[in-house]
Design a protein around this motif. Structure first.
Motif, PDB file in Angstrom:
ATOM      1  N   GLY A 156      30.521  63.131  42.177  1.00  0.00           N
ATOM      2  CA  GLY A 156      29.072  63.245  42.325  1.00  0.00           C
ATOM      3  C   GLY A 156      28.654  64.417  43.186  1.00  0.00           C
ATOM      4  O   GLY A 156      27.490  64.523  43.580  1.00  0.00           O
ATOM      5  N   GLY A 157      29.580  65.310  43.474  1.00  0.00           N
ATOM      6  CA  GLY A 157      29.311  66.460  44.327  1.00  0.00           C
ATOM      7  C   GLY A 157      28.737  67.640  43.562  1.00  0.00           C
ATOM      8  O   GLY A 157      28.269  67.499  42.421  1.00  0.00           O
ATOM      9  N   PRO A 158      28.792  68.831  44.154  1.00  0.00           N
ATOM     10  CA  PRO A 158      28.111  69.977  43.567  1.00  0.00           C
ATOM     11  C   PRO A 158      28.699  70.474  42.256  1.00  0.00           C
ATOM     12  O   PRO A 158      27.961  70.940  41.389  1.00  0.00           O
ATOM     13  CB  PRO A 158      28.204  71.038  44.662  1.00  0.00           C
ATOM     14  CG  PRO A 158      29.381  70.643  45.486  1.00  0.00           C
ATOM     15  CD  PRO A 158      29.381  69.144  45.475  1.00  0.00           C
ATOM     16  N   LYS A 159      30.027  70.391  42.082  1.00  0.00           N
ATOM     17  CA  LYS A 159      30.606  70.914  40.839  1.00  0.00           C
ATOM     18  C   LYS A 159      30.138  70.091  39.634  1.00  0.00           C
ATOM     19  O   LYS A 159      29.769  70.661  38.592  1.00  0.00           O
ATOM     20  CB  LYS A 159      32.128  70.969  40.926  1.00  0.00           C
ATOM     21  CG  LYS A 159      32.812  69.637  41.120  1.00  0.00           C
ATOM     22  CD  LYS A 159      34.297  69.819  41.432  1.00  0.00           C
ATOM     23  CE  LYS A 159      34.959  68.473  41.715  1.00  0.00           C
ATOM     24  NZ  LYS A 159      36.330  68.613  42.200  1.00  0.00           N
ATOM     25  N   GLU A 160      30.132  68.760  39.756  1.00  0.00           N
ATOM     26  CA  GLU A 160      29.647  67.932  38.655  1.00  0.00           C
ATOM     27  C   GLU A 160      28.140  68.065  38.495  1.00  0.00           C
ATOM     28  O   GLU A 160      27.623  68.101  37.366  1.00  0.00           O
ATOM     29  CB  GLU A 160      30.025  66.472  38.899  1.00  0.00           C
ATOM     30  CG  GLU A 160      31.514  66.195  38.768  1.00  0.00           C
ATOM     31  CD  GLU A 160      31.869  64.734  38.934  1.00  0.00           C
ATOM     32  OE1 GLU A 160      32.784  64.284  38.223  1.00  0.00           O
ATOM     33  OE2 GLU A 160      31.238  64.041  39.767  1.00  0.00           O
ATOM     34  N   THR A 161      27.441  68.155  39.611  1.00  0.00           N
ATOM     35  CA  THR A 161      25.984  68.315  39.538  1.00  0.00           C
ATOM     36  C   THR A 161      25.621  69.596  38.818  1.00  0.00           C
ATOM     37  O   THR A 161      24.760  69.615  37.916  1.00  0.00           O
ATOM     38  CB  THR A 161      25.376  68.313  40.950  1.00  0.00           C
ATOM     39  OG1 THR A 161      25.699  67.080  41.606  1.00  0.00           O
ATOM     40  CG2 THR A 161      23.865  68.473  40.899  1.00  0.00           C
ATOM     41  N   ALA A 162      26.276  70.695  39.169  1.00  0.00           N
ATOM     42  CA  ALA A 162      25.985  71.978  38.537  1.00  0.00           C
ATOM     43  C   ALA A 162      26.308  71.952  37.042  1.00  0.00           C
ATOM     44  O   ALA A 162      25.550  72.496  36.218  1.00  0.00           O
ATOM     45  CB  ALA A 162      26.781  73.085  39.228  1.00  0.00           C
ATOM     46  N   MET A 163      27.409  71.309  36.681  1.00  0.00           N
ATOM     47  CA  MET A 163      27.769  71.245  35.257  1.00  0.00           C
ATOM     48  C   MET A 163      26.729  70.469  34.454  1.00  0.00           C
ATOM     49  O   MET A 163      26.349  70.873  33.345  1.00  0.00           O
ATOM     50  CB  MET A 163      29.145  70.604  35.114  1.00  0.00           C
ATOM     51  CG  MET A 163      30.292  71.520  35.486  1.00  0.00           C
ATOM     52  SD  MET A 163      30.631  72.798  34.255  1.00  0.00           S
ATOM     53  CE  MET A 163      31.791  71.928  33.200  1.00  0.00           C
ATOM     54  N   VAL A 164      26.228  69.361  35.005  1.00  0.00           N
ATOM     55  CA  VAL A 164      25.222  68.597  34.277  1.00  0.00           C
ATOM     56  C   VAL A 164      23.875  69.330  34.304  1.00  0.00           C
ATOM     57  O   VAL A 164      23.108  69.271  33.336  1.00  0.00           O
ATOM     58  CB  VAL A 164      25.097  67.167  34.838  1.00  0.00           C
ATOM     59  CG1 VAL A 164      24.054  66.370  34.053  1.00  0.00           C
ATOM     60  CG2 VAL A 164      26.438  66.447  34.756  1.00  0.00           C
ATOM     61  N   GLN A 165      23.578  70.043  35.377  1.00  0.00           N
ATOM     62  CA  GLN A 165      22.374  70.868  35.388  1.00  0.00           C
ATOM     63  C   GLN A 165      22.403  71.888  34.262  1.00  0.00           C
ATOM     64  O   GLN A 165      21.367  72.232  33.691  1.00  0.00           O
ATOM     65  CB  GLN A 165      22.244  71.585  36.742  1.00  0.00           C
ATOM     66  CG  GLN A 165      21.787  70.697  37.878  1.00  0.00           C
ATOM     67  CD  GLN A 165      21.842  71.398  39.224  1.00  0.00           C
ATOM     68  OE1 GLN A 165      22.751  72.198  39.477  1.00  0.00           O
ATOM     69  NE2 GLN A 165      20.902  71.103  40.102  1.00  0.00           N
ATOM     70  N   HIS A 166      23.589  72.372  33.942  1.00  0.00           N
ATOM     71  CA  HIS A 166      23.743  73.338  32.848  1.00  0.00           C
ATOM     72  C   HIS A 166      23.726  72.654  31.485  1.00  0.00           C
ATOM     73  O   HIS A 166      23.037  73.120  30.561  1.00  0.00           O
ATOM     74  CB  HIS A 166      25.039  74.119  33.024  1.00  0.00           C
ATOM     75  CG  HIS A 166      25.433  74.945  31.835  1.00  0.00           C
ATOM     76  ND1 HIS A 166      24.620  75.933  31.327  1.00  0.00           N
ATOM     77  CD2 HIS A 166      26.553  74.904  31.048  1.00  0.00           C
ATOM     78  CE1 HIS A 166      25.218  76.496  30.281  1.00  0.00           C
ATOM     79  NE2 HIS A 166      26.376  75.883  30.089  1.00  0.00           N
ATOM     80  N   LEU A 167      24.468  71.553  31.343  1.00  0.00           N
ATOM     81  CA  LEU A 167      24.644  70.928  30.029  1.00  0.00           C
ATOM     82  C   LEU A 167      23.518  69.977  29.640  1.00  0.00           C
ATOM     83  O   LEU A 167      23.176  69.882  28.459  1.00  0.00           O
ATOM     84  CB  LEU A 167      25.975  70.161  30.013  1.00  0.00           C
ATOM     85  CG  LEU A 167      27.242  71.009  30.049  1.00  0.00           C
ATOM     86  CD1 LEU A 167      28.457  70.120  30.328  1.00  0.00           C
ATOM     87  CD2 LEU A 167      27.425  71.761  28.742  1.00  0.00           C
TER      88      LEU A 167
END
Length: 256
Positions: A156-167
């Motif tokens: 639930g950190g920034p790497k997953e957040t950023a990926m879902v923000q993109h996808l």
């Protein structure tokens, strides 16, 4: 090529000339107050579909529920027990082998699946059915992840957040990012989860009240796009490498 979109004669033509399959796997589990429960399978499917489009290799339907019991205290988390998961993945992998596939990449986006996918790969290799390997997107680009974020966090950190923000930007609760960070565990190290060398927790709630590990406040869709592109390049390279190998060179070595 996407298996579910094709007719059986079209797929027959693929199996006559190709032997590689891509299988996306994720989970349906809590990812804090800001990300959807489908985070892992959204990421896995996005990467697998893009790699299939770029290479022409066959992509199967996704596995969206995985080994997630350690998130069970949070509403909506779904899971199957490890043995059921392993047997299910092994069974459909043998189905693929029946049609002529002898090498499989499990495009995985959930840490709880890793050991079990490795075990399935070991079973399939042991009897020369197929060479199946687990690929975890963030492990393919660790330096980039470290460069982009101050506190990565494994869940639930920034790497997953950023990926879902993109996808899937509409699924990110941007107004919850601050609360997610403040209510979660910003840093996560072995020192915090061990006592005298022993791991002392079993469930994610033992460490974090809201299910978040990491600080996602520096996540952006632009960073997500950078992660997605870099990981896709790694996946494409892996698929092309695997396709170039002789199957006998991928098989288990004989007894000495």
């Amino acid at each position: 090529m996407h298996l579910a979109d094709r007719t059986w004669p079209e797929l027959g033509s693929y199996f006559e000339s190709e032997s590689v399959a891509i299988v996306p796997l994720g989970s349906t589990e809590q990812h804090g107050p800001h990300l959807p429960e489908g985070t892992d399978h959204i990421i896995a499917e996005g990467l697998a579909n893009e790699a299939a489009d770029r290479t022409g290799f066959l992509c199967t339907p996704p596995v969206r529920i995985g080994v997630s019991e350690h998130h069970r205290q949070f509403h909506g988390t779904m899971w199957v027990d490890p043995e059921t998961f392993r047997n299910y993945v092994e069974s459909f992998s043998r189905n693929l082998a029946y049609h002529g596939i002898d090498r499989i990449v499990y495009v995985n986006a959930h840490g709880g699946n890793v050991d079990h996918l490795r075990e399935v790969g070991r079973r399939l290799r042991a009897d020369d059915t197929a060479y199946a390997i687990e690929w975890m997107w963030d492990e393919s680009i660790p330096d980039l992840v470290d460069d982009l974020f101050e506190h990565n966090g494994p869940h639930g950190g920034p790497k997953e957040t950023a990926m879902v923000q993109h996808l899937a930007p509409d699924l990110v609760r941007e107004d919850k990012l601050e609360a997610a960070a403040e209510g979660g565990l910003r840093t996560f190290s072995d020192d915090e989860i061990r006592q005298h060398g022993a791991r002392t927790f079993y469930d994610s709630i033992d460490n974090t009240d809201n299910g978040v590990l990491g600080d996602q406040r520096d996540a952006t869709a632009e960073k997500g796009e950078e992660l997605f592109e870099a990981a896709t390049e790694q996946l494409v390279a892996l698929l092309e490498w695997l396709d170039d190998q002789r199957f006998e060179d991928l098989a288990a070595e004989p007894h000495v």
